[in-house]
Design a protein around this motif. Structure first.
Motif, PDB file in Angstrom:
ATOM      1  N   ILE A 186       0.909  -1.258  -0.125  1.00  0.00           N
ATOM      2  CA  ILE A 186      -0.031   0.121   0.139  1.00  0.00           C
ATOM      3  C   ILE A 186       0.840   1.256   0.021  1.00  0.00           C
ATOM      4  CG2 ILE A 186      -1.734   1.244   1.268  1.00  0.00           C
ATOM      5  CD1 ILE A 186      -2.965  -1.374   2.315  1.00  0.00           C
TER       6      ILE A 186
ATOM      7  N   GLN B  26      -6.387   3.180   5.189  1.00  0.00           N
ATOM      8  CA  GLN B  26      -5.517   2.306   4.810  1.00  0.00           C
ATOM      9  C   GLN B  26      -5.723   0.803   5.297  1.00  0.00           C
ATOM     10  OE1 GLN B  26      -3.160   3.997   2.946  1.00  0.00           O
ATOM     11  NE2 GLN B  26      -3.883   5.901   3.589  1.00  0.00           N
TER      12      GLN B  26
ATOM     13  N   LYS C 169      -6.724  -2.426   2.868  1.00  0.00           N
ATOM     14  CA  LYS C 169      -6.138  -3.714   3.229  1.00  0.00           C
ATOM     15  C   LYS C 169      -7.198  -4.825   2.928  1.00  0.00           C
ATOM     16  CE  LYS C 169      -3.692  -6.633   6.365  1.00  0.00           C
ATOM     17  NZ  LYS C 169      -3.210  -6.982   7.962  1.00  0.00           N
TER      18      LYS C 169
ATOM     19  N   VAL D 264       1.147  -8.087   3.647  1.00  0.00           N
ATOM     20  CA  VAL D 264       1.149  -6.402   3.236  1.00  0.00           C
ATOM     21  C   VAL D 264       1.924  -5.718   3.801  1.00  0.00           C
ATOM     22  CG1 VAL D 264      -0.689  -4.714   3.005  1.00  0.00           C
ATOM     23  CG2 VAL D 264      -1.500  -7.195   2.895  1.00  0.00           C
TER      24      VAL D 264
ATOM     25  N   ILE E 173       3.557  -1.453   3.680  1.00  0.00           N
ATOM     26  CA  ILE E 173       3.218   0.075   3.346  1.00  0.00           C
ATOM     27  C   ILE E 173       4.316   1.023   3.423  1.00  0.00           C
ATOM     28  CG2 ILE E 173       2.844   0.136   6.140  1.00  0.00           C
ATOM     29  CD1 ILE E 173       0.507   2.042   5.536  1.00  0.00           C
TER      30      ILE E 173
ATOM     31  N   GLU F 110      -0.585  -5.247  11.799  1.00  0.00           N
ATOM     32  CA  GLU F 110      -1.495  -5.251  10.634  1.00  0.00           C
ATOM     33  C   GLU F 110      -0.772  -5.310   9.240  1.00  0.00           C
ATOM     34  OE1 GLU F 110      -4.557  -4.908  10.089  1.00  0.00           O
ATOM     35  OE2 GLU F 110      -5.537  -4.891  11.810  1.00  0.00           O
ATOM     36  N   PHE F 111       0.621  -4.669   9.419  1.00  0.00           N
ATOM     37  CA  PHE F 111       1.483  -4.624   8.276  1.00  0.00           C
ATOM     38  C   PHE F 111       2.840  -5.290   8.383  1.00  0.00           C
ATOM     39  CE2 PHE F 111      -1.330  -0.919   7.766  1.00  0.00           C
ATOM     40  CZ  PHE F 111      -1.855  -1.291   6.423  1.00  0.00           C
TER      41      PHE F 111
END
Length: 780
Positions: free
Chosen positions: A556, A622, A626, A640, A642, A662-663
């Motif tokens: 992202i 964001q 995702k 993923v 970012i 999360e990332f």
């Protein structure tokens, strides 16, 4: 070793193909793409197209011209006043136009194409202004306004502005001893009487000269004569003496470090003080306008209610900034724009020059901040404001939530919307006959910039250029021909000309892209939408790899600038990132480039959605992006990454530090880590001031969440960044060290500022980013 085989095979396939991309090429930017034309305009006679261009990859742009007899654009090699922009817009109705060049006043006659040097003095001449009398112009010299009669060549000084303080004569300086001498001695009284008589005789024979107006150590600004020359308006400003920041240069020619002064930091102490003055030329008097009765000027903002020491503030009186008046053609009506320095108010008022009083006509207010197309988000900038006729002016407002065009009749006191809808007016130009506007809008799509003609009486809009993409249009002086700068998502900017009519055939006149750029089959990213957690529609660019290459990993990208748009249908200012995303998709990655909350192009509420909480809705967008990738694009939620620069770097930090897990990895480029250390103009709009709204700063600044770091973080920063300064990233680095965090890296670039300039720096930066994603997101 086995787990890396697929990865190395993929890299071999990628770099072994001559048609694929190399960082060393794409990070050259325009040198690889081709330098695109910019600053396009018409010559004053409407026969020649002018623009800035650099087709030969020289050090900088040069001016080029093209006309109907040209086979191709040619470089301008001689000075020609027809190519000067400064006087065209305001003097298009005159055959003889006046302009300055290097402080010298010139006249250019369109009909004969002759140039005449009019006035050359040691002191520079500037700011030429036409009057309501075609034979009279105004110009400025040494901060004073002069009236020049072009018929009899007489020059009259209208103002007498002076620095310093007014010196009172000895006559006015009373003291005990002086009074005593007058009282005791006839000689002293006789001498004083004689002095008075001689002074009166001198004054009676002396030519009238404007009374001195002293502005001490203040700044004298916005000097402007009324069209009839009877009044001169001006602004006297006092700016705060805030501590500046310093930027240290380590790589220098002499081997010694060099320190440079830079901006101040955001603070309630950043307010400046301004007075708006009127000099009455005929009466030789000066008076100042009061703005104390403007609507809402004494209303404390709502957030004050959340702080006990601010609640119930009865002394609130926000400073304002006033712009120069805009006059009707006959000079009988004047309106001006005023902004509050907390940027929550914008007023448009009518100015009575004789009485020095204002009448409020329109008040725009937002508890977050005033902004939008035609309404700049900076209190010292002016927005769209002009006269249609002598009684009607036009302006833009976000009253409906989207920036639209309005007119206001000073006789009837009636305001009327000329456009409406859930789209924006981006640019406005009044036609020569004043019956229409030419406007750039987002009617067809938020990511398009379409060109329309708007009939004022019927409000009917006629589309002229409405295909996907961005049309930057300059009308020829006779409005018969369009000069268009156009681009599409995967096609850089070029110049075209065509007739001013719907669906005009446009002839391309520049061909800027290099053979190297053309070799690659650039992807056309799809502009998609998804719903955020609060139901808002969010736009994004989606870059998809070929099905056979897809690796279920995604990146992202977070654009910078906060208030900026990138999920659009035209060529991006992030052209290196566009090419990098093509490279990533060739490697099997899926890339999502989101226009998160606060991005440009989507109206007031979208823009102000981050008020008092950066890293709130803009970050949740964001996360919802995702979610879209996982549910709609088949991406593995655990693979993923970012990344982004400036504001994008800030969001990357907030993502890893406030939403750990999360990332998998993030790269934060030139990122803000603590908003209390950023600049005043940008930050105070969104977070108010550290002294009055500290909670907004705490919940918005990554440095307060440093203890949450668990995912892989790469930070990259230029050491001579005078915008987001190097100190910012160093402070966060020290926090990580003190907290014992070890899952981070910092790459520094000693000669780079905020916007990198050198290809080797770009290559090094993006090689590290690519390595970060390859090492953490690919299946091992």
């Amino acid at each position: 070793m086995k787990k890396y085989c697929c990865f190395f095979l993929l890299l071999f396939t990628f770099f072994g193909n001559a048609q694929n991309l190399r960082l060393e090429d794409i990070m050259k930017g325009d040198e690889f793409i081709g330098h695109q034309p910019d600053n396009h305009r018409w010559s004053i006679d409407g026969q020649t197209v002018l623009f800035d261009w650099n087709p030969n990859n020289e050090i900088d742009n040069s001016t080029y011209f093209w006309n109907k007899s040209s086979k191709s654009p040619q470089k301008v090699t001689t000075s020609n006043p027809m190519y000067d922009l400064d006087f065209m817009a305001t003097q298009k109705d005159y055959d003889v136009v006046y302009y300055t060049n290097q402080g010298v006043l010139y006249a250019y006659t369109k009909s004969t194409k002759k140039i005449k040097k009019v006035i050359q003095l040691a002191d520079r001449i500037a700011s030429v202004q036409r009057s309501s009398d075609p034979n009279i112009i105004f110009f400025q010299q040494n901060r004073n306004v002069y009236q020049f009669n072009t018929k009899d060549f007489s020059i009259v000084q209208l103002t007498n502005f002076r620095t310093g303080k007014e010196n009172k004569s000895s006559k006015e300086e009373d003291s005990f001893l002086k009074d005593q001498q007058k009282e005791l001695f006839q000689f002293v009284r006789d001498q004083a009487k004689a002095d008075d008589w001689y002074e009166a005789q001198s004054k009676s024979k002396k030519e009238k000269f404007p009374k001195e107006v002293f502005y001490d150590k203040s700044s004298l600004e916005q000097i402007k004569a009324s069209p009839d020359g009877k009044f001169v308006t001006f602004r006297i400003s006092d700016y705060p003496n805030q501590p500046s920041t310093n930027v240290e240069n380590f790589i220098t020619a002499d081997g010694f470090t060099r320190q440079e002064k830079a901006r101040a930091k955001v603070s309630v102490e950043g307010f400046s003080k301004h007075k708006f003055g009127i000099f009455n030329v005929e009466k030789d008097t000066t008076y100042y306008v009061s703005f104390s009765n403007l609507s809402g000027i004494k209303d404390a903002p709502k957030y004050y209610q959340e702080y006990e020491d601010l609640k119930g503030d009865s002394e609130y009186d926000i400073p304002v900034v006033m712009q120069s008046p805009v006059y009707s053609k006959d000079g009988k009506n004047a309106v001006l724009e005023i902004r509050s320095q907390d940027n929550k108010h914008r007023w448009i008022v009518q100015l009575d020059l004789v009485l020095g009083k204002i009448t409020e006509l329109d008040h725009q207010h937002d508890e977050a901040w005033i902004g939008g197309p035609g309404i700049p988000g900076y209190s010292f900038s002016s927005g769209t404001l002009g006269f249609i006729d002598n009684a009607t002016f036009y302006f833009q407002s976000e009253a409906t939530g989207f920036s639209h065009l309005y007119k206001y009749n000073l006789k009837t006191k009636k305001k009327e919307a000329l456009t409406k809808g859930n789209w924006e007016v981006r640019n406005v130009q009044l036609s020569n006959d004043t019956k229409s506007f030419y406007i750039i809008t987002t009617t067809t799509h938020p990511g398009n910039r379409s060109f329309y003609k708007l009939d004022i009486a019927s409000k009917k809009m006629t589309g002229i250029l409405t295909n996907d993409g961005n049309y930057e249009v300059e009308l020829s002086p006779d409005e018969q021909t369009l000069l268009v700068r156009y681009s599409y998502k995967n096609k850089p900017w070029e110049l075209y000309v065509g007739a001013n009519k719907p669906n005009s055939d446009l002839k391309q006149i520049t061909f800027s892209t290099t053979p190297e750029f053309k070799k690659y089959n650039w992807k056309t990213p799809e502009v998609i939408t998804f719903k955020s957690e609060d139901g808002t529609t969010v736009y994004a660019r989606l870059y998809q790899p070929k099905v056979e290459n897809k690796n279920k990993a995604a990146v992202i990208f977070v654009h910078g600038a906060g208030y900026l748009q990138n999920a659009h249908n035209y060529w991006s200012t992030y052209h290196r990132e566009f090419m990098f995303h093509n490279l990533l998709t060739d490697l099997g990655y899926t890339v999502l480039d989101i226009d998160y909350r606060a991005s440009d192009g989507y109206g007031r509420d979208f823009r102000t959605g981050i008020y008092r909480h950066m890293g709130g809705k803009d970050l949740s967008d964001q996360l919802d992006g995702k979610k879209y990738l996982v549910e709609k694009a088949g991406i593995d939620a655990n693979r993923v990454g970012i990344y982004g620069g400036s504001y994008g770097g800030f969001i990357t930090l907030m993502a890893l530090l406030t939403k750990p897990g999360e990332f998998k990895a993030g790269a934060a480029l030139r990122s803000v880590t603590d908003w209390a250390h950023y600049n005043h103009g940008y930050t105070s709009n969104i977070l108010n001031f550290p002294e009055t709204d500290p909670e907004a700063y705490k919940k918005s600044s990554p440095i307060y969440f440093a203890n949450n770091l668990q995912d892989k973080l790469l930070m990259l920063h230029g050491m001579v960044d005078d915008n987001v300064q190097f100190q910012d990233i160093i402070r966060l680095t020290q926090r990580f060290i003190e907290l014992g965090k070890n899952n981070w890296d910092l790459a520094v670039f000693p000669v780079e500022a905020h916007g990198f300039k050198r290809t080797y720096s770009w290559v090094d930066e993006y090689r590290r980013i690519l390595d970060l994603f390859n090492e953490n997101l690919l299946q091992k």
